[in-house]
Design an enzyme around this catalytic site. Structure first.
Site, PDB file in Angstrom:
ATOM      1  N   GLY A 219       7.664  -1.473   8.340  1.00  0.00           N
ATOM      2  CA  GLY A 219       8.450  -1.541   7.116  1.00  0.00           C
ATOM      3  C   GLY A 219       9.459  -0.408   7.053  1.00  0.00           C
ATOM      4  O   GLY A 219       9.723   0.267   8.060  1.00  0.00           O
TER       5      GLY A 219
ATOM      6  N   ALA B  51       9.331   2.555   5.853  1.00  0.00           N
ATOM      7  CA  ALA B  51       8.810   3.883   6.170  1.00  0.00           C
ATOM      8  C   ALA B  51       8.741   4.111   7.677  1.00  0.00           C
ATOM      9  O   ALA B  51       9.296   5.084   8.205  1.00  0.00           O
ATOM     10  CB  ALA B  51       7.419   4.061   5.546  1.00  0.00           C
TER      11      ALA B  51
ATOM     12  N   TYR C  82       9.916  -8.160   1.223  1.00  0.00           N
ATOM     13  CA  TYR C  82       9.809  -8.914  -0.020  1.00  0.00           C
ATOM     14  C   TYR C  82      10.231  -8.119  -1.254  1.00  0.00           C
ATOM     15  O   TYR C  82      10.131  -8.612  -2.375  1.00  0.00           O
ATOM     16  CB  TYR C  82       8.374  -9.425  -0.191  1.00  0.00           C
ATOM     17  CG  TYR C  82       7.974 -10.371   0.923  1.00  0.00           C
ATOM     18  CD1 TYR C  82       8.303 -11.717   0.872  1.00  0.00           C
ATOM     19  CD2 TYR C  82       7.304  -9.905   2.049  1.00  0.00           C
ATOM     20  CE1 TYR C  82       7.957 -12.575   1.903  1.00  0.00           C
ATOM     21  CE2 TYR C  82       6.952 -10.756   3.080  1.00  0.00           C
ATOM     22  CZ  TYR C  82       7.283 -12.093   3.002  1.00  0.00           C
ATOM     23  OH  TYR C  82       6.952 -12.945   4.029  1.00  0.00           O
ATOM     24  N   ALA C  83      10.691  -6.887  -1.043  1.00  0.00           N
ATOM     25  CA  ALA C  83      11.120  -6.057  -2.174  1.00  0.00           C
ATOM     26  C   ALA C  83      12.422  -6.608  -2.751  1.00  0.00           C
ATOM     27  O   ALA C  83      13.439  -6.646  -2.074  1.00  0.00           O
ATOM     28  CB  ALA C  83      11.303  -4.610  -1.736  1.00  0.00           C
TER      29      ALA C  83
ATOM     30  N   GLY D 150      15.289  -2.934  -5.717  1.00  0.00           N
ATOM     31  CA  GLY D 150      16.321  -2.078  -5.158  1.00  0.00           C
ATOM     32  C   GLY D 150      15.836  -0.674  -4.917  1.00  0.00           C
ATOM     33  O   GLY D 150      14.640  -0.423  -4.765  1.00  0.00           O
TER      34      GLY D 150
ATOM     35  N   GLU E 244      16.187  -1.302 -14.811  1.00  0.00           N
ATOM     36  CA  GLU E 244      14.854  -1.887 -14.697  1.00  0.00           C
ATOM     37  C   GLU E 244      13.900  -1.197 -15.654  1.00  0.00           C
ATOM     38  O   GLU E 244      14.206  -0.143 -16.218  1.00  0.00           O
ATOM     39  CB  GLU E 244      14.340  -1.803 -13.251  1.00  0.00           C
ATOM     40  CG  GLU E 244      15.169  -2.632 -12.273  1.00  0.00           C
ATOM     41  CD  GLU E 244      14.575  -2.669 -10.880  1.00  0.00           C
ATOM     42  OE1 GLU E 244      13.483  -2.100 -10.683  1.00  0.00           O
ATOM     43  OE2 GLU E 244      15.206  -3.263  -9.988  1.00  0.00           O
TER      44      GLU E 244
ATOM     45  N   HIS F 164       2.268  -6.360 -11.035  1.00  0.00           N
ATOM     46  CA  HIS F 164       3.608  -6.719 -11.484  1.00  0.00           C
ATOM     47  C   HIS F 164       3.471  -7.711 -12.635  1.00  0.00           C
ATOM     48  O   HIS F 164       2.741  -8.699 -12.523  1.00  0.00           O
ATOM     49  CB  HIS F 164       4.435  -7.325 -10.354  1.00  0.00           C
ATOM     50  CG  HIS F 164       5.902  -7.327 -10.652  1.00  0.00           C
ATOM     51  ND1 HIS F 164       6.470  -8.205 -11.549  1.00  0.00           N
ATOM     52  CD2 HIS F 164       6.914  -6.550 -10.201  1.00  0.00           C
ATOM     53  CE1 HIS F 164       7.765  -7.961 -11.631  1.00  0.00           C
ATOM     54  NE2 HIS F 164       8.063  -6.963 -10.831  1.00  0.00           N
TER      55      HIS F 164
ATOM     56  N   ARG G 117       5.772  -1.013 -16.210  1.00  0.00           N
ATOM     57  CA  ARG G 117       5.002  -2.159 -15.727  1.00  0.00           C
ATOM     58  C   ARG G 117       3.563  -2.180 -16.243  1.00  0.00           C
ATOM     59  O   ARG G 117       3.007  -3.248 -16.501  1.00  0.00           O
ATOM     60  CB  ARG G 117       4.997  -2.164 -14.194  1.00  0.00           C
ATOM     61  CG  ARG G 117       6.335  -2.553 -13.619  1.00  0.00           C
ATOM     62  CD  ARG G 117       6.337  -2.453 -12.114  1.00  0.00           C
ATOM     63  NE  ARG G 117       7.623  -2.904 -11.586  1.00  0.00           N
ATOM     64  CZ  ARG G 117       7.960  -2.842 -10.307  1.00  0.00           C
ATOM     65  NH1 ARG G 117       7.110  -2.348  -9.428  1.00  0.00           N
ATOM     66  NH2 ARG G 117       9.135  -3.269  -9.907  1.00  0.00           N
TER      67      ARG G 117
ATOM     68  N   HIS H  56       0.445  -5.879  -7.132  1.00  0.00           N
ATOM     69  CA  HIS H  56       1.786  -5.640  -6.606  1.00  0.00           C
ATOM     70  C   HIS H  56       1.903  -4.360  -5.783  1.00  0.00           C
ATOM     71  O   HIS H  56       2.481  -4.375  -4.697  1.00  0.00           O
ATOM     72  CB  HIS H  56       2.777  -5.591  -7.766  1.00  0.00           C
ATOM     73  CG  HIS H  56       4.199  -5.389  -7.353  1.00  0.00           C
ATOM     74  ND1 HIS H  56       4.855  -6.259  -6.515  1.00  0.00           N
ATOM     75  CD2 HIS H  56       5.096  -4.417  -7.673  1.00  0.00           C
ATOM     76  CE1 HIS H  56       6.099  -5.840  -6.331  1.00  0.00           C
ATOM     77  NE2 HIS H  56       6.267  -4.722  -7.007  1.00  0.00           N
TER      78      HIS H  56
ATOM     79  N   GLU I 215       3.776   2.986   1.154  1.00  0.00           N
ATOM     80  CA  GLU I 215       2.776   2.611   0.145  1.00  0.00           C
ATOM     81  C   GLU I 215       1.363   3.037   0.512  1.00  0.00           C
ATOM     82  O   GLU I 215       0.538   3.258  -0.376  1.00  0.00           O
ATOM     83  CB  GLU I 215       2.812   1.099  -0.107  1.00  0.00           C
ATOM     84  CG  GLU I 215       1.954   0.669  -1.281  1.00  0.00           C
ATOM     85  CD  GLU I 215       2.100  -0.799  -1.628  1.00  0.00           C
ATOM     86  OE1 GLU I 215       1.302  -1.292  -2.446  1.00  0.00           O
ATOM     87  OE2 GLU I 215       3.007  -1.459  -1.088  1.00  0.00           O
TER      88      GLU I 215
ATOM     89  N   ARG J 184       3.709   3.590 -10.846  1.00  0.00           N
ATOM     90  CA  ARG J 184       5.016   3.734 -10.188  1.00  0.00           C
ATOM     91  C   ARG J 184       6.156   3.249 -11.083  1.00  0.00           C
ATOM     92  O   ARG J 184       6.097   2.158 -11.635  1.00  0.00           O
ATOM     93  CB  ARG J 184       5.027   2.929  -8.887  1.00  0.00           C
ATOM     94  CG  ARG J 184       6.369   2.919  -8.180  1.00  0.00           C
ATOM     95  CD  ARG J 184       6.282   2.155  -6.875  1.00  0.00           C
ATOM     96  NE  ARG J 184       6.085   0.737  -7.078  1.00  0.00           N
ATOM     97  CZ  ARG J 184       7.059  -0.176  -7.028  1.00  0.00           C
ATOM     98  NH1 ARG J 184       8.311   0.210  -6.816  1.00  0.00           N
ATOM     99  NH2 ARG J 184       6.792  -1.445  -7.191  1.00  0.00           N
TER     100      ARG J 184
ATOM    101  N   SER K 208       9.835   3.073  -4.899  1.00  0.00           N
ATOM    102  CA  SER K 208       9.031   3.011  -3.674  1.00  0.00           C
ATOM    103  C   SER K 208       9.870   3.105  -2.407  1.00  0.00           C
ATOM    104  O   SER K 208       9.518   3.843  -1.476  1.00  0.00           O
ATOM    105  CB  SER K 208       8.191   1.739  -3.651  1.00  0.00           C
ATOM    106  OG  SER K 208       8.994   0.599  -3.865  1.00  0.00           O
TER     107      SER K 208
END
Length: 544
Positions: A27, A29, A61-62, A65, A131, A256, A303, A364, A388, A399, A404
């Site tokens: 990913g 990272a 799948y993020a 942003g 957001e 989420h 969230r 999530h 993560e 978070r 992230s």
């Protein structure tokens, strides 16, 4: 990697690979670190192990942003820091929060230099989104597939580097430590690499490394209903746990609030936080808007608040889902901002221009994980963690949206900077091959699948958004039965990916349950009806 370099890494006689830098996970990272360290040390070798194909990760799948302060007139580092601290509910490491947020603009600039494309407004400036939990517009995005764009660019950079090898369909089984070398008296645990299953050849190779980075993503599949891909089984955290690394804050699982209510394969399609930032409203089946009852920020609350509010509404009504109303929004602007979400809804016979979108909270993001310092170092020597699977102190108990990818970019750079200043020593340790003795091919794979479903049901029913000591204790008791069955099978069966994923998920479930029972305060994404709290979510106990 060029053939000559790969050949130097491989010992055909012992089925062993040697590399300077081992990365487990592909990913944002792992890839960011790989690009930087390989560019800096072109004569050193880098191996990336990933259990699916190289594109499959949580990053892909993020939707939302990258949260980063770019407009110093309307916004400020201080505001972003404060928003992060509020979301983290008093458990963030303030020094880490400040470091990550202030480094953000430079890390974004690097990503764009590599070729990442982000949406711009009519004046040509980056189109910043709003957001939940953010006090200003500061989220940089690429439509509603930001993660996909970031992954594309990083893989493109990786493929340009001759000293990087990507091993797709290779599953990391365990980290190699003194335990595997039969060294029992050593006080300081050291990582020497990993045992890895080649899933296509069904054989196990030993990868010896000077240093190892875990960048394995999240744990969503432990709950079954999740926005994560099916690969998110907590493998890195489970391996680190078995290697005796420090693991912390596992009780803080972020749900989420708005996953599309249409469960097909266990992965729930995510309706981005940005849709509520765009003006969408949450309603119950009668059309009643309920979020203003719970928080004065309404749909733009953090969230944890939105998820807990929806959970309270569902428990009160007995319904399976609530609705996200987008019908009052500019449909053309919606299609432009969220083309992927619009098409996914259409494929489920939902026209957002006319229909309310059925949504439900889904597992999530994990705010805890493998404890690391500012350099990404774990408590195990030569073992680093990023993304993560790590617990940096940035997120605290919850978070903040779109923090992230920012965290992954900053910590990947920090680990790179540390290894530039402190190159790892060559690993000359003699490592034994994986021991197959006494194992056989399991005759009934159905038992593995059955236990996966049992585990996921336990986590959903007893360890969900709102918990209690009684339910957690029952969950621990049920989990013990699964653990004993899995360990017995693991010792006697020939290794396969599904069995190992189940074993890892059992470890993760144990950590979540045990650390939930230890947590005596309701914070952020964690709420236990048996804990006493008099602030922002005290209404939950009254309503449940």
């Amino acid at each position: 990697m060029h053939y000559s370099l790969f050949k130097e890494c491989w010992n055909y006689r012992t089925n062993m690979l040697y590399t300077n830098y081992l990365i487990i996970g592909s990913g944002v990272a792992g890839l960011t670190y790989a690009v930087k360290i390989a560019q800096r040390f072109p004569n050193k070798t880098v191996i990336i192990v990933t259990k699916a194909d190289e594109h499959e990760s949580n990053t892909k799948y993020a939707q939302g942003g990258v949260a980063v302060v770019l407009d110093l007139v309307e916004d400020s580092f201080k505001k972003h820091i404060q928003d992060t601290l509020v979301a983290g509910d008093g458990l963030c490491d303030e020094a880490v929060v400040e470091m990550v947020i202030k480094e953000g603009p430079q890390r974004l600039k690097e990503l764009m230099h590599w070729g990442a494309s982000f949406d711009v407004d009519e004046s040509g400036k980056l189109d910043l989104g709003l957001e939940g939990g953010h006090s200003e517009y500061r989220v940089v995005h690429h439509k509603d597939i930001t993660g996909f764009e970031v992954e594309r660019v990083l893989l493109q950079q990786v493929h340009k580097l001759s000293n990087v090898t990507v091993l797709p369909h290779h599953f990391a089984l365990d980290l190699i430590t003194q335990h595997h070398l039969n060294i029992t008296k050593s006080k300081n645990i050291t990582c020497y690499g990993a045992y890895v299953l080649n899933q296509k050849k069904e054989d196990i190779i030993t990868i010896k490394a000077d240093t190892t980075l875990l960048a394995t993503g999240g744990i969503g599949r432990v709950y079954g209903n999740t926005t994560n891909p099916t690969i998110a089984t907590g493998d890195g955290i489970a391996m680190a746990y078995r290697a005796k690394a420090e693991i912390k804050d596992m009780e803080f699982v972020q749900f989420h609030p708005t996953a599309l209510y249409n469960n097909k394969d266990g992965r729930s399609f995510l309706i981005s936080e940005a849709v509520r930032g765009f003006g969408a409203i949450l309603r119950d089946k009668n059309g009643q808007r309920f979020m203003p009852i719970y928080d004065n920020r309404a749909e733009l609350a953090s969230r944890d608040i939105v998820s807990q509010s929806i959970d309270a509404e569902l428990k009160k009504s007995g319904d399976t889902h609530v609705f996200l109303d987008c019908t009052h929004l500019d449909i053309n602007a919606f299609k432009n901002h969220f083309p992927n979400i619009y098409q996914e809804c259409l494929s489920n016979h939902i026209d957002v221009e006319k229909d309310w979108v059925p949504v439900v909270p889904a597992s999530h993001y994990l705010c805890g994980g493998i404890v690391v310092d500012k350099n990404g170092q774990t408590s195990v020597a030569n073992l680093f963690a990023c993304g993560e699977c790590s617990r940096t102190g940035l997120h605290g108990a919850n978070r903040l949206a779109s923090n992230s990818i920012l965290e992954a970019l900053v910590y990947a750079h920090n680990i790179y900077a540390y290894h530039t200043a402190n190159p790892p020593n060559p690993n000359y340790t003699n490592i034994p091959d994986w021991n197959y003795e006494g194992t056989s091919i399991p005759k009934e794979y159905i038992l593995i699948q059955h236990n996966i479903k049992r585990l996921q049901a336990i986590m959903r029913d007893y360890v969900g958004i709102v918990r209690s000591n009684g339910r957690l204790t029952k969950a621990a008791r049920h989990l013990d039965l699964i653990y004993n069955e899995v360990e017995e099978l693991y010792k006697s069966a020939k290794i396969n990916t599904t069995l190992c994923e189940l074993r890892n998920m059992v470890n993760i479930a144990h950590l979540i349950i045990s650390q939930s029972l230890e947590q005596k305060h309701n914070k952020g994404g964690y709420y236990n009806i048996d804990n006493v709290r008099t602030d922002k979510v005290s209404w939950l106990k009254v309503r449940l």
